[in-house]
Motif scaffolding. Structure first.
Motif, short mmCIF file in Angstrom:
data_model
loop_
_atom_site.label_atom_id
_atom_site.label_comp_id
_atom_site.label_asym_id
_atom_site.label_seq_id
_atom_site.Cartn_x
_atom_site.Cartn_y
_atom_site.Cartn_z
N ASP A 14 -9.38 1.72 10.68
CA ASP A 14 -8.78 2.43 9.55
C ASP A 14 -7.39 2.95 9.90
O ASP A 14 -6.48 2.93 9.07
CB ASP A 14 -9.67 3.59 9.09
N LEU A 15 -7.21 3.41 11.12
CA LEU A 15 -5.90 3.91 11.53
C LEU A 15 -4.87 2.78 11.59
O LEU A 15 -3.80 2.88 10.99
CB LEU A 15 -5.98 4.62 12.89
N ILE A 16 -5.19 1.70 12.29
CA ILE A 16 -4.18 0.64 12.44
C ILE A 16 -3.84 -0.02 11.10
O ILE A 16 -2.70 -0.37 10.85
CB ILE A 16 -4.57 -0.41 13.51
N ASN A 17 -4.83 -0.15 10.24
CA ASN A 17 -4.55 -0.75 8.93
C ASN A 17 -3.79 0.20 8.02
O ASN A 17 -2.93 -0.22 7.25
CB ASN A 17 -5.85 -1.24 8.29
N LYS A 18 -4.07 1.49 8.08
CA LYS A 18 -3.37 2.45 7.25
C LYS A 18 -1.91 2.61 7.68
O LYS A 18 -1.03 2.77 6.84
CB LYS A 18 -4.08 3.82 7.27
N VAL A 19 -1.63 2.55 8.98
CA VAL A 19 -0.25 2.61 9.44
C VAL A 19 0.56 1.46 8.83
O VAL A 19 1.73 1.62 8.51
CB VAL A 19 -0.17 2.57 10.98
N LEU A 20 -0.07 0.31 8.67
CA LEU A 20 0.62 -0.86 8.15
C LEU A 20 0.51 -1.01 6.63
O LEU A 20 0.91 -2.03 6.07
CB LEU A 20 0.11 -2.12 8.84
N SER A 21 0.00 0.02 5.96
CA SER A 21 -0.04 0.00 4.50
C SER A 21 1.39 0.14 3.97
O SER A 21 2.28 0.65 4.65
CB SER A 21 -0.91 1.13 3.96
N GLU A 22 1.61 -0.32 2.76
CA GLU A 22 2.95 -0.26 2.18
C GLU A 22 3.47 1.17 2.12
O GLU A 22 4.64 1.42 2.41
CB GLU A 22 2.95 -0.92 0.80
N ASP A 23 2.62 2.13 1.73
CA ASP A 23 3.04 3.53 1.64
C ASP A 23 3.47 4.08 2.99
O ASP A 23 4.52 4.72 3.10
CB ASP A 23 1.91 4.42 1.10
N SER A 24 2.67 3.85 4.01
CA SER A 24 3.01 4.37 5.34
C SER A 24 4.28 3.72 5.87
O SER A 24 5.13 4.40 6.44
CB SER A 24 1.85 4.15 6.32
N LEU A 25 4.43 2.41 5.69
CA LEU A 25 5.63 1.73 6.17
C LEU A 25 6.87 2.28 5.48
O LEU A 25 7.90 2.53 6.12
CB LEU A 25 5.52 0.21 5.96
N GLU A 26 6.80 2.50 4.17
CA GLU A 26 7.94 3.06 3.44
C GLU A 26 8.28 4.45 3.96
O GLU A 26 9.45 4.79 4.14
CB GLU A 26 7.65 3.12 1.94
N ASN A 27 7.26 5.27 4.20
CA ASN A 27 7.51 6.63 4.68
C ASN A 27 8.04 6.65 6.10
O ASN A 27 8.88 7.49 6.45
CB ASN A 27 6.27 7.49 4.52
N GLU A 145 1.21 10.55 3.52
CA GLU A 145 1.83 11.81 3.10
C GLU A 145 2.20 12.67 4.31
O GLU A 145 3.21 13.36 4.31
CB GLU A 145 0.89 12.63 2.21
N THR A 146 1.36 12.63 5.34
CA THR A 146 1.59 13.45 6.53
C THR A 146 2.88 13.03 7.24
O THR A 146 3.59 13.87 7.79
CB THR A 146 0.38 13.36 7.48
N ILE A 147 3.20 11.76 7.21
CA ILE A 147 4.42 11.25 7.85
C ILE A 147 5.66 11.98 7.33
O ILE A 147 6.61 12.22 8.08
CB ILE A 147 4.55 9.73 7.64
#
Length: 181
Positions: A14-27, A145-147
């Motif tokens: 869940d962590l590695i996939n969420k880091v590479l989500s579009e939202d996380s990458l944009e942030n 959001e935390t980023i």
């Protein structure tokens, strides 16, 4: 500027996939990140991440470029200390060793706790360190959001206790009296 991501030896997809989500990458790009280096342990990427980021090829190590971000990953190394030290920020699981190493480097640090685990001692450690202002703590669902939280770049600096203090504390715990006591 590099964001280093680590899951340690655990399985925390869940962590590695969420880091590479579009939202996380944009942030991550919004805070100036140009490169993401992931230590993925035993985990695997979701098919959507492999297709979108790594173009169908994601085995034990690899790299890609996506929307101005350089992305690299590997499973394990004998030491990740250099990867941590070279990072601008670290995102990782809340293992005690990882927490202490990142805090000693005085880097902005986001711990992501696995909300699927029962009896999660890592969550207790992360919450305590977050409450004391040393790091930010979140779950995979709140990572993007935390980023962007302003506090990420104004965290308290962790000062490790002296070795003498630790030795004295251990002596007290096991019932050895110090000289002069």
């Amino acid at each position: 500027m590099t964001c280093f991501v680590t899951v340690g030896t655990t399985l925390f997809e869940d962590l590695i996939n969420k880091v590479l989500s579009e939202d996380s990458l944009e942030n991550l790009k919004k805070i100036g990140i140009k490169k993401i280096l992931l230590q993925i342990g035993k985990g695997n990427f979701e098919k959507e991440v492999v297709d979108r980021v790594f173009k169908g090829v994601a085995e034990n190590e690899g790299s890609a470029s996506l929307d101005g971000l350089e992305i690299e990953f590997y499973r394990f190394k004998p030491s990740i200390s250099d990867d941590m030290a070279d990072a601008f920020i670290v995102i990782g699981h809340a293992g005690a060793g990882t927490c202490l190493e990142v805090l000693a480097l005085h880097l902005p640090f986001i711990t992501v706790t696995n909300d699927k685990l029962m009896d999660n001692h890592q969550a207790e450690l992360a919450m305590q360190l977050s409450d004391e202002g040393y790091l930010l703590q979140c779950t995979p669902s709140t990572l993007s959001e935390t980023i962007l939280k302003e506090e990420l770049f104004s965290l308290r600096q962790f000062e490790a206790p002296s070795k003498k203090f630790v030795a004295e504390h251990i002596k007290q715990m096991v019932g050895i009296k110090s000289e002069g006591s």
